[in-house]
Design a protein around this motif. Structure first.
Motif, PDB file in Angstrom:
ATOM      1  N   GLN A  30       0.857  -1.184   0.000  1.00  0.00           N
ATOM      2  CA  GLN A  30       0.000   0.000   0.000  1.00  0.00           C
ATOM      3  C   GLN A  30       0.899   1.242   0.000  1.00  0.00           C
ATOM      4  OE1 GLN A  30      -4.233   0.054   0.990  1.00  0.00           O
ATOM      5  NE2 GLN A  30      -3.387   0.258   3.017  1.00  0.00           N
ATOM      6  N   TYR A  34      -5.100   4.360   1.746  1.00  0.00           N
ATOM      7  CA  TYR A  34      -5.542   3.286   2.627  1.00  0.00           C
ATOM      8  C   TYR A  34      -6.762   2.596   2.051  1.00  0.00           C
ATOM      9  CZ  TYR A  34      -7.209   1.031   6.906  1.00  0.00           C
ATOM     10  OH  TYR A  34      -7.631   0.124   7.835  1.00  0.00           O
ATOM     11  N   GLU A  35      -6.782   1.285   2.114  1.00  0.00           N
ATOM     12  CA  GLU A  35      -7.933   0.465   1.720  1.00  0.00           C
ATOM     13  C   GLU A  35      -8.330  -0.371   2.919  1.00  0.00           C
ATOM     14  OE1 GLU A  35     -10.751  -0.930   1.036  1.00  0.00           O
ATOM     15  OE2 GLU A  35     -10.372  -0.689  -1.088  1.00  0.00           O
ATOM     16  N   GLY A  42      -2.006   1.250   6.132  1.00  0.00           N
ATOM     17  CA  GLY A  42      -1.935   2.325   5.153  1.00  0.00           C
ATOM     18  C   GLY A  42      -1.936   3.679   5.819  1.00  0.00           C
ATOM     19  N   PHE A  53      -6.452   5.187  -2.644  1.00  0.00           N
ATOM     20  CA  PHE A  53      -5.189   4.472  -2.467  1.00  0.00           C
ATOM     21  C   PHE A  53      -4.483   4.237  -3.786  1.00  0.00           C
ATOM     22  CE2 PHE A  53      -8.382   1.020  -2.804  1.00  0.00           C
ATOM     23  CZ  PHE A  53      -7.873   0.325  -3.880  1.00  0.00           C
TER      24      PHE A  53
END
Length: 138
Positions: A30, A34-35, A42, A53
């Motif tokens: 990552q 962020y996921e 992340g 992301f």
């Protein structure tokens, strides 16, 4: 800060088993953003824009990212190395290095490594509305 720089030494590969109910274990770096749907750390504060992301994802031979929908967001897959097969809403096509695919909101897609070596891709996701971005992070 006006910029963020991360490279190979800053962000390590994290294994993700059966991504979106796919087959095998993929590796996700990552790089930015962020996921929250992935078990990968992340930085949700990276983007002020509607980008969520940017990942570098490696699919070893025989692995897949399972069929999943996109609602309120779009996702770009860009092949860096290897050979993949993308299916979007029932249409299937081969992706080689230098090929990009945009999956739009309301579509479903799956992706698999059909080559004889690792498949490395860059994945970028953006949302249509900042409230969608914030709700996804909580």
């Amino acid at each position: 800060m006006a910029y963020v720089v991360r490279g190979r030494n800053d962000v390590v590969n994290f294994p993700v088993d059966e991504c979106h109910d796919g087959q095998g274990t993929i590796l996700v770096r990552q790089l930015l953003g962020y996921e929250p749907l992935l078990p990968v750390p992340g930085n949700p504060e990276d983007f002020d824009s509607l980008i969520n992301f940017m990942h570098e994802t490696t699919l070893p031979v025989g692995t897949t990212i399972g069929l999943h929908p996109h609602v309120g967001n779009e996702e770009i897959y860009y092949v860096v190395e290897g050979k993949g097969e993308m299916t979007v809403d029932g249409d299937t096509f081969v992706m080689d290095p230098g090929t990009a695919c945009l999956t739009k909101s309301g579509s479903k897609h799956t992706f698999r490594n059909i080559g004889d070596s690792d498949l490395r891709i860059i994945v970028i996701e953006a949302v249509f509305d900042k409230k969608d971005k914030k709700s996804k992070q909580h």
